[in-house]
Write an enzyme that holds these catalytic residues in place. Structure first.
Site, PDB file in Angstrom:
ATOM      1  N   ARG A  56       1.149  -1.592   0.115  1.00  0.00           N
ATOM      2  CA  ARG A  56       0.007  -0.037   0.123  1.00  0.00           C
ATOM      3  C   ARG A  56       0.932   1.608   0.301  1.00  0.00           C
ATOM      4  NH1 ARG A  56       1.245   1.529   3.835  1.00  0.00           N
ATOM      5  NH2 ARG A  56       0.674   3.963   3.992  1.00  0.00           N
ATOM      6  N   ALA A  58       0.406   5.154  -2.157  1.00  0.00           N
ATOM      7  CA  ALA A  58       0.605   5.579  -3.949  1.00  0.00           C
ATOM      8  C   ALA A  58       2.297   4.698  -4.918  1.00  0.00           C
ATOM      9  CB  ALA A  58       0.053   6.925  -3.920  1.00  0.00           C
ATOM     10  N   ARG A  99      -6.288  -0.518  -7.564  1.00  0.00           N
ATOM     11  CA  ARG A  99      -6.646   0.624  -6.308  1.00  0.00           C
ATOM     12  C   ARG A  99      -7.531   1.572  -7.333  1.00  0.00           C
ATOM     13  NH1 ARG A  99      -4.907   0.078  -1.363  1.00  0.00           N
ATOM     14  NH2 ARG A  99      -6.456   2.366  -0.980  1.00  0.00           N
ATOM     15  N   ASP A 243      -2.455  11.045  -2.928  1.00  0.00           N
ATOM     16  CA  ASP A 243      -2.440   9.505  -3.795  1.00  0.00           C
ATOM     17  C   ASP A 243      -2.628  10.591  -5.016  1.00  0.00           C
ATOM     18  OD1 ASP A 243      -3.557   6.870  -2.548  1.00  0.00           O
ATOM     19  OD2 ASP A 243      -3.422   8.550  -0.762  1.00  0.00           O
ATOM     20  N   ASN A 253      -5.485  12.210  -0.547  1.00  0.00           N
ATOM     21  CA  ASN A 253      -4.623  11.600   0.844  1.00  0.00           C
ATOM     22  C   ASN A 253      -6.174  10.588   1.183  1.00  0.00           C
ATOM     23  OD1 ASN A 253      -1.973  10.787   2.004  1.00  0.00           O
ATOM     24  ND2 ASN A 253      -2.863  12.245   3.650  1.00  0.00           N
TER      25      ASN A 253
END
Length: 352
Positions: A56, A58, A99, A243, A253
């Site tokens: 995890r 970005a 994602r 992100d 974010n």
């Protein structure tokens, strides 16, 4: 003169390991008590690992996806890159869907696709070199951002960080935690606070563990204690990652970032967003255009597999929120710093 950073001391963790045959991902669901790498032998395994939060953050998601393309190529026979691209496209789409909010994922896959399309009969080697370049460049960018961000912080300052933005979320060193590592190394940061970051507890499970590995003292707080902390004067900066950063400076974010920015502004504190330029999405005009990922509401209904909420209660579980540019004092990337971000300032550094 700015003190040099001892990276060997402040940069010990590597969440992504390519061994030449498979991708090994440090399973962040099991930290801090179990350090175990998951072996991914194919691209669908990488997509699952991204979706299930084995990996995890970005930048780390983008790096993992790039290696996922290399793995997908192992099963393809093609004369050149352009022919391979057509066959590999479904695998790239599955990786991209894992994602949707983190722009680094689509960016890394677009970069792999572009390299493939111009490759000759050595296209597999081209893909592997490109994935390695994405990882290597991320580490260099993080170290550069650490130095740029730390330079904005007055010596002896306290900082508060949210979620996990360190080595675990990147190729190494980290984005916001990279600034904190650099700031501690240079004596600019006197106190570090990290909030829990519910419901996945990235702050309590990951961030304070990471800092502990590097010998950096950090104090954990409940998410709901942040405003009280900002009021009492121990913190001058809120330092977070991102992100996705929009063309006008709005930032997506981890959920909870927006309320920290509101509280920081009310209490006269500053907000720094730290992210590589691959997180900047100049094609997205503002935060209103960002797709906000929602995860299983069940993540809010219990702790460690045990239910804590009465049956029949509904939950809403957005993973990200959007902080308006007006609440951000500085966006730090490896390309430079945008202070008081707006559309004009973003264009000046990143173009149209």
């Amino acid at each position: 003169m700015t003190e040099a950073i001892d990276y060997a001391r402040y940069d010990r963790i590597r969440p992504i390991r390519w061994n030449g045959e498979s991708l090994e991902l440090l399973d962040q669901r099991k930290l801090p008590f179990v350090e175990e790498y998951m072996r991914c032998a194919g691209s669908d395994a990488v997509a699952m690992a991204i979706r299930e939060l084995v990996v995890r953050g970005a930048p780390a998601i983008g790096i993992a996806a790039a290696w996922g393309v290399v793995l997908a190529a192992r099963t393809v026979e093609a004369a050149d890159g352009a022919a391979a691209a057509a066959v590999l496209e479904p695998a790239l789409q599955r990786l991209n869907a894992a994602r949707p909010t983190a722009v680094n994922l689509a960016w890394a896959l677009a970069r792999m696709r572009a390299a493939l399309l111009i490759a000759g009969d050595d296209w597999r080697a081209v893909l592997e070199r490109e994935a390695q370049a994405i990882e290597t460049e991320d580490l260099a960018a993080n170290r550069r951002m650490g130095e740029l961000g730390a330079a904005l912080i007055a010596p002896g300052s306290g900082v508060l960080t949210h979620c996990n933005t360190g080595s675990l979320a990147t190729a190494g060193f980290g984005t916001a935690l990279g600034v904190i590592r650099a700031g501690v190394a240079q004596g600019r940061i006197g106190k570090v606070f990290a909030d829990e970051t519910r419901p996945w507890m990235q702050g309590s499970r990951l961030t304070v563990w990471e800092l502990q590995q590097d010998g950096i003292d950090a104090t954990l707080i409940a998410d709901s204690a942040a405003s009280h902390l900002l009021k009492n004067g121990e913190v001058e900066w809120v330092v977070v990652g991102a992100d996705r950063i929009c063309a006008n400076g709005d930032v997506a974010n981890k959920i909870g970032t927006y309320q920290l920015a509101i509280s920081a502004r009310f209490h006269g504190k500053k907000v720094m967003v730290v992210a590589p330029s691959s997180t900047v999405d100049m094609a997205t005009p503002s935060g209103d255009a960002i797709e906000i990922e929602e995860r299983d509401p069940g993540e809010l209904l219990g702790v460690n597999g045990g239910r804590t909420v009465a049956e029949g209660v509904r939950a809403w579980n957005p993973v990200f929120d959007v902080t308006p540019a007006a609440l951000i004092d500085a966006i730090v990337t490896e390309k430079g710093v945008v202070e008081r971000p707006d559309a004009e300032a973003m264009r000046a550094l990143f173009g149209g």
